[in-house]
Write a protein that holds these residues in place. Structure first.
Motif, PDB file in Angstrom:
ATOM      1  N   PHE A  86      46.375  35.088  38.765  1.00  0.00           N
ATOM      2  CA  PHE A  86      46.499  35.702  40.089  1.00  0.00           C
ATOM      3  C   PHE A  86      46.536  34.624  41.171  1.00  0.00           C
ATOM      4  CE2 PHE A  86      44.151  38.687  43.249  1.00  0.00           C
ATOM      5  CZ  PHE A  86      45.344  39.021  43.854  1.00  0.00           C
ATOM      6  N   ALA A  87      45.620  33.654  41.103  1.00  0.00           N
ATOM      7  CA  ALA A  87      45.582  32.574  42.086  1.00  0.00           C
ATOM      8  C   ALA A  87      46.864  31.744  42.047  1.00  0.00           C
ATOM      9  CB  ALA A  87      44.364  31.691  41.845  1.00  0.00           C
ATOM     10  N   GLY A  88      47.359  31.475  40.832  1.00  0.00           N
ATOM     11  CA  GLY A  88      48.583  30.706  40.702  1.00  0.00           C
ATOM     12  C   GLY A  88      49.796  31.436  41.241  1.00  0.00           C
ATOM     13  N   PHE A  89      49.857  32.728  40.996  1.00  0.00           N
ATOM     14  CA  PHE A  89      50.970  33.542  41.479  1.00  0.00           C
ATOM     15  C   PHE A  89      51.032  33.535  43.004  1.00  0.00           C
ATOM     16  CE2 PHE A  89      52.291  38.069  42.539  1.00  0.00           C
ATOM     17  CZ  PHE A  89      53.651  37.822  42.436  1.00  0.00           C
ATOM     18  N   TRP A  90      49.897  33.623  43.646  1.00  0.00           N
ATOM     19  CA  TRP A  90      49.853  33.614  45.103  1.00  0.00           C
ATOM     20  C   TRP A  90      49.891  32.210  45.691  1.00  0.00           C
ATOM     21  CZ3 TRP A  90      46.279  37.544  47.976  1.00  0.00           C
ATOM     22  CH2 TRP A  90      46.765  38.842  47.757  1.00  0.00           C
TER      23      TRP A  90
END
Length: 212
Positions: free
Chosen positions: A125-129
């Motif tokens: 999730f952090a990487g996607f954002w």
């Protein structure tokens, strides 16, 4: 105001270094579709799930996130967040997702869904954002969205009303489960009052209470 579905979102295959699956593929990038979609006990038809060790399955067949909560994040980060931007299958409006009681049932379209557990933020999730400290910020904000079981398969589409047709009396909510397991361990004993909470979480709660 009656709650409704803003969008039904399906995951496309995304290949990225931040993808949690060993194959390097993720389905977190979900996009709205125009018409109704079949919701089944094993998930949403046409939705790609990459890291099945932690995503998907009967207790996580559908993920819902509130448009109002997404709006807070859009302001916080100074950027637009479209429906599906949280990796959710259902973007809702006027539905108290955080206040949903574990085990309550939602009638949407011809499907019957049951609230099971909050979402746990992950590195994917952090990487996607592209927000390195997103896990910490998402945890502190404590608006995790809700996973749901599919009790009766059926079609769900944008604009469908969300009707709460059954709500258990124990009162343990999505928000309370999230806070108990991440921020406020003094709430842990309450979670055992919710029989529809997935057994994997109930067992973790019992172990943490026994270790005190």
């Amino acid at each position: 105001m009656t709650g409704r579905v803003v969008a039904v979102n399906l995951g496309a295959v995304t290949e990225a270094e931040w993808a949690g699956d060993p194959s390097g593929r993720s389905g977190i990038d979900k996009r709205p579709v125009d018409g109704p979609v079949l919701f089944r006990a094993d998930g949403v038809a046409g939705d790609f799930i990459g890291e099945r060790a932690h995503h998907g399955g009967p207790d996580q067949a559908v993920y819902a996130y509130a448009e109002e909560d997404a709006g807070w994040w859009a302001t916080e980060l100074g950027r637009d967040i479209r429906p599906g931007g949280f990796g959710e299958n259902l973007t809702t409006y006027a539905v108290d997702v955080t206040g949903a009681v574990i085990g309550e049932q939602w009638q949407i379209g011809s499907a019957l869904l049951q609230v099971t557990k909050p979402r746990t933020p992950c590195a994917t999730f952090a990487g996607f954002w592209g927000v390195p400290d997103l896990i910490k910020r998402f945890t502190v904000r404590a608006l995790p969205g809700a996973y749901l079981r599919v009790l009766r398969a059926g079609e769900v589409g944008p604009g469908d009303p969300v009707q709460v047709v059954d709500r258990p009396t124990h009162g343990v909510t999505i928000g309370e489960v999230f806070r108990a397991t991440n921020l406020e361990p003094e709430l842990l004993p309450r979670l055992l009052d919710a029989p529809d909470l997935p057994e994997s979480i109930r067992e973790k709660v019992r172990r943490r209470l026994a270790a005190r």
